[in-house]
Design a protein around this motif. Sequence first.
Motif, PDB file in Angstrom:
ATOM      1  N   PRO A 115      10.813  11.437 -11.910  1.00  0.00           N
ATOM      2  CA  PRO A 115      11.087  10.208 -12.654  1.00  0.00           C
ATOM      3  C   PRO A 115      11.213   9.025 -11.686  1.00  0.00           C
ATOM      4  O   PRO A 115      12.093   9.014 -10.824  1.00  0.00           O
ATOM      5  CB  PRO A 115      12.385  10.499 -13.391  1.00  0.00           C
ATOM      6  CG  PRO A 115      12.984  11.676 -12.699  1.00  0.00           C
ATOM      7  CD  PRO A 115      11.884  12.407 -12.017  1.00  0.00           C
ATOM      8  N   ALA A 116      10.327   8.074 -11.836  1.00  0.00           N
ATOM      9  CA  ALA A 116      10.241   6.975 -10.866  1.00  0.00           C
ATOM     10  C   ALA A 116      11.536   6.186 -10.754  1.00  0.00           C
ATOM     11  O   ALA A 116      12.003   5.913  -9.647  1.00  0.00           O
ATOM     12  CB  ALA A 116       9.080   6.050 -11.220  1.00  0.00           C
ATOM     13  N   LEU A 141       6.951  11.641  -1.744  1.00  0.00           N
ATOM     14  CA  LEU A 141       6.787  12.426  -2.968  1.00  0.00           C
ATOM     15  C   LEU A 141       6.217  11.573  -4.095  1.00  0.00           C
ATOM     16  O   LEU A 141       5.319  12.006  -4.824  1.00  0.00           O
ATOM     17  CB  LEU A 141       8.131  13.026  -3.400  1.00  0.00           C
ATOM     18  CG  LEU A 141       8.655  14.201  -2.593  1.00  0.00           C
ATOM     19  CD1 LEU A 141      10.098  14.511  -2.980  1.00  0.00           C
ATOM     20  CD2 LEU A 141       7.771  15.424  -2.804  1.00  0.00           C
ATOM     21  N   LEU A 142       6.740  10.367  -4.249  1.00  0.00           N
ATOM     22  CA  LEU A 142       6.229   9.476  -5.295  1.00  0.00           C
ATOM     23  C   LEU A 142       4.764   9.116  -5.048  1.00  0.00           C
ATOM     24  O   LEU A 142       3.953   9.092  -5.983  1.00  0.00           O
ATOM     25  CB  LEU A 142       7.077   8.206  -5.375  1.00  0.00           C
ATOM     26  CG  LEU A 142       8.441   8.346  -6.035  1.00  0.00           C
ATOM     27  CD1 LEU A 142       9.255   7.076  -5.835  1.00  0.00           C
ATOM     28  CD2 LEU A 142       8.318   8.686  -7.505  1.00  0.00           C
ATOM     29  N   ARG A 148      -0.583   6.591 -10.116  1.00  0.00           N
ATOM     30  CA  ARG A 148      -1.551   5.888  -9.270  1.00  0.00           C
ATOM     31  C   ARG A 148      -1.371   4.376  -9.350  1.00  0.00           C
ATOM     32  O   ARG A 148      -1.716   3.655  -8.422  1.00  0.00           O
ATOM     33  CB  ARG A 148      -2.987   6.271  -9.635  1.00  0.00           C
ATOM     34  CG  ARG A 148      -3.318   7.760  -9.539  1.00  0.00           C
ATOM     35  CD  ARG A 148      -2.746   8.523  -8.360  1.00  0.00           C
ATOM     36  NE  ARG A 148      -2.976   7.992  -7.045  1.00  0.00           N
ATOM     37  CZ  ARG A 148      -2.210   8.227  -5.988  1.00  0.00           C
ATOM     38  NH1 ARG A 148      -1.169   9.005  -6.083  1.00  0.00           N
ATOM     39  NH2 ARG A 148      -2.477   7.691  -4.828  1.00  0.00           N
ATOM     40  N   GLN A 149      -0.844   3.891 -10.451  1.00  0.00           N
ATOM     41  CA  GLN A 149      -0.640   2.446 -10.605  1.00  0.00           C
ATOM     42  C   GLN A 149       0.330   1.900  -9.552  1.00  0.00           C
ATOM     43  O   GLN A 149       0.167   0.785  -9.076  1.00  0.00           O
ATOM     44  CB  GLN A 149      -0.116   2.146 -12.009  1.00  0.00           C
ATOM     45  CG  GLN A 149       0.105   0.682 -12.278  1.00  0.00           C
ATOM     46  CD  GLN A 149       0.553   0.428 -13.700  1.00  0.00           C
ATOM     47  OE1 GLN A 149       0.549   1.321 -14.532  1.00  0.00           O
ATOM     48  NE2 GLN A 149       0.943  -0.796 -13.992  1.00  0.00           N
ATOM     49  N   ASN A 150       1.316   2.702  -9.181  1.00  0.00           N
ATOM     50  CA  ASN A 150       2.325   2.259  -8.216  1.00  0.00           C
ATOM     51  C   ASN A 150       2.214   2.943  -6.860  1.00  0.00           C
ATOM     52  O   ASN A 150       3.055   2.717  -5.988  1.00  0.00           O
ATOM     53  CB  ASN A 150       3.723   2.484  -8.798  1.00  0.00           C
ATOM     54  CG  ASN A 150       3.970   1.619 -10.006  1.00  0.00           C
ATOM     55  OD1 ASN A 150       3.794   0.403  -9.943  1.00  0.00           O
ATOM     56  ND2 ASN A 150       4.344   2.226 -11.107  1.00  0.00           N
ATOM     57  N   ALA A 151       1.196   3.765  -6.675  1.00  0.00           N
ATOM     58  CA  ALA A 151       1.043   4.524  -5.431  1.00  0.00           C
ATOM     59  C   ALA A 151       0.964   3.598  -4.216  1.00  0.00           C
ATOM     60  O   ALA A 151       1.544   3.893  -3.164  1.00  0.00           O
ATOM     61  CB  ALA A 151      -0.187   5.423  -5.494  1.00  0.00           C
ATOM     62  N   ARG A 179      -5.436   1.165   3.432  1.00  0.00           N
ATOM     63  CA  ARG A 179      -6.484   0.153   3.481  1.00  0.00           C
ATOM     64  C   ARG A 179      -7.835   0.765   3.085  1.00  0.00           C
ATOM     65  O   ARG A 179      -8.572   0.193   2.302  1.00  0.00           O
ATOM     66  CB  ARG A 179      -6.565  -0.455   4.884  1.00  0.00           C
ATOM     67  CG  ARG A 179      -7.569  -1.537   5.002  1.00  0.00           C
ATOM     68  CD  ARG A 179      -7.438  -2.235   6.350  1.00  0.00           C
ATOM     69  NE  ARG A 179      -8.585  -3.079   6.540  1.00  0.00           N
ATOM     70  CZ  ARG A 179      -9.539  -2.848   7.411  1.00  0.00           C
ATOM     71  NH1 ARG A 179      -9.465  -1.840   8.229  1.00  0.00           N
ATOM     72  NH2 ARG A 179     -10.555  -3.657   7.503  1.00  0.00           N
ATOM     73  N   GLU A 180      -8.144   1.919   3.641  1.00  0.00           N
ATOM     74  CA  GLU A 180      -9.429   2.567   3.318  1.00  0.00           C
ATOM     75  C   GLU A 180      -9.486   2.965   1.850  1.00  0.00           C
ATOM     76  O   GLU A 180     -10.522   2.803   1.214  1.00  0.00           O
ATOM     77  CB  GLU A 180      -9.622   3.789   4.210  1.00  0.00           C
ATOM     78  CG  GLU A 180      -9.921   3.425   5.642  1.00  0.00           C
ATOM     79  CD  GLU A 180      -9.940   4.637   6.564  1.00  0.00           C
ATOM     80  OE1 GLU A 180      -9.806   5.784   6.071  1.00  0.00           O
ATOM     81  OE2 GLU A 180     -10.054   4.414   7.786  1.00  0.00           O
ATOM     82  N   GLY A 181      -8.362   3.457   1.300  1.00  0.00           N
ATOM     83  CA  GLY A 181      -8.323   3.807  -0.115  1.00  0.00           C
ATOM     84  C   GLY A 181      -8.468   2.597  -0.998  1.00  0.00           C
ATOM     85  O   GLY A 181      -9.128   2.627  -2.031  1.00  0.00           O
ATOM     86  N   HIS A 182      -7.851   1.495  -0.591  1.00  0.00           N
ATOM     87  CA  HIS A 182      -7.913   0.256  -1.370  1.00  0.00           C
ATOM     88  C   HIS A 182      -9.322  -0.321  -1.348  1.00  0.00           C
ATOM     89  O   HIS A 182      -9.829  -0.769  -2.364  1.00  0.00           O
ATOM     90  CB  HIS A 182      -6.899  -0.745  -0.814  1.00  0.00           C
ATOM     91  CG  HIS A 182      -6.795  -1.991  -1.621  1.00  0.00           C
ATOM     92  ND1 HIS A 182      -6.277  -1.984  -2.891  1.00  0.00           N
ATOM     93  CD2 HIS A 182      -7.142  -3.268  -1.353  1.00  0.00           C
ATOM     94  CE1 HIS A 182      -6.311  -3.223  -3.375  1.00  0.00           C
ATOM     95  NE2 HIS A 182      -6.832  -4.021  -2.443  1.00  0.00           N
ATOM     96  N   ILE A 183      -9.961  -0.283  -0.202  1.00  0.00           N
ATOM     97  CA  ILE A 183     -11.312  -0.803  -0.073  1.00  0.00           C
ATOM     98  C   ILE A 183     -12.301   0.024  -0.895  1.00  0.00           C
ATOM     99  O   ILE A 183     -13.174  -0.510  -1.558  1.00  0.00           O
ATOM    100  CB  ILE A 183     -11.751  -0.865   1.411  1.00  0.00           C
ATOM    101  CG1 ILE A 183     -10.936  -1.966   2.126  1.00  0.00           C
ATOM    102  CG2 ILE A 183     -13.241  -1.136   1.543  1.00  0.00           C
ATOM    103  CD1 ILE A 183     -11.125  -1.973   3.630  1.00  0.00           C
TER     104      ILE A 183
END
Length: 186
Positions: A115-116, A141-142, A148-151, A179-183
């Motif tokens: 639970p976030a 863990l989160l 994924r919206q808040n990852a 950065r690589e994931g965001h790109i």
Amino acid sequence: GDARLIAHMELAQLVHARGDFDGAVAHYEQALEALPDDPRPYLAMANFFRREQLFDEAIEVLEAALALRDEHDPDFRLWLELGLAYADAGRDELAITQLERVIDFLTRRNQRELPAEGTLRLAALYEKSERPARALDLFTLLADGSDRQNAFAYELEAARLMQSLGLSSEAKRMLQDIREGHISGI
């Protein structure tokens, strides 16, 4: 049962919206009387008290709910809400104890979805009490969960904590991965 519970919750909200605090509490109490073995009316009433900043009342409701529960049939939502109420009341160590119970309960059952709200509050409490390594564990863990919206935010917090713990190369690697994931749009 469910219809009655929903009706009492809706009526409590309507009555409260008109400014009748006592009337709202009466509906929550009626829900408790109608479904004394169901944790949901206790959770709803405690959440209402927390929103009203009546933290001691929320704690009292949750402790009563836990006293009625069988040890062998736990409901982690009660621990979660109690941990949040303790945190709101400034009772940090009690909050940590309850919120850790939630994490332990879920991870022992191989549930990766934490639970976030409770996990974020627990991480903040650990940072406040100068235990950033445990806060880092929680953000990791989160970040590995399905939120994924808040990852991105979780990963940034994890990298910040790594840096503060002197784990500069790990922090740099995490920031590069972010950065690589965001790109790439991940």
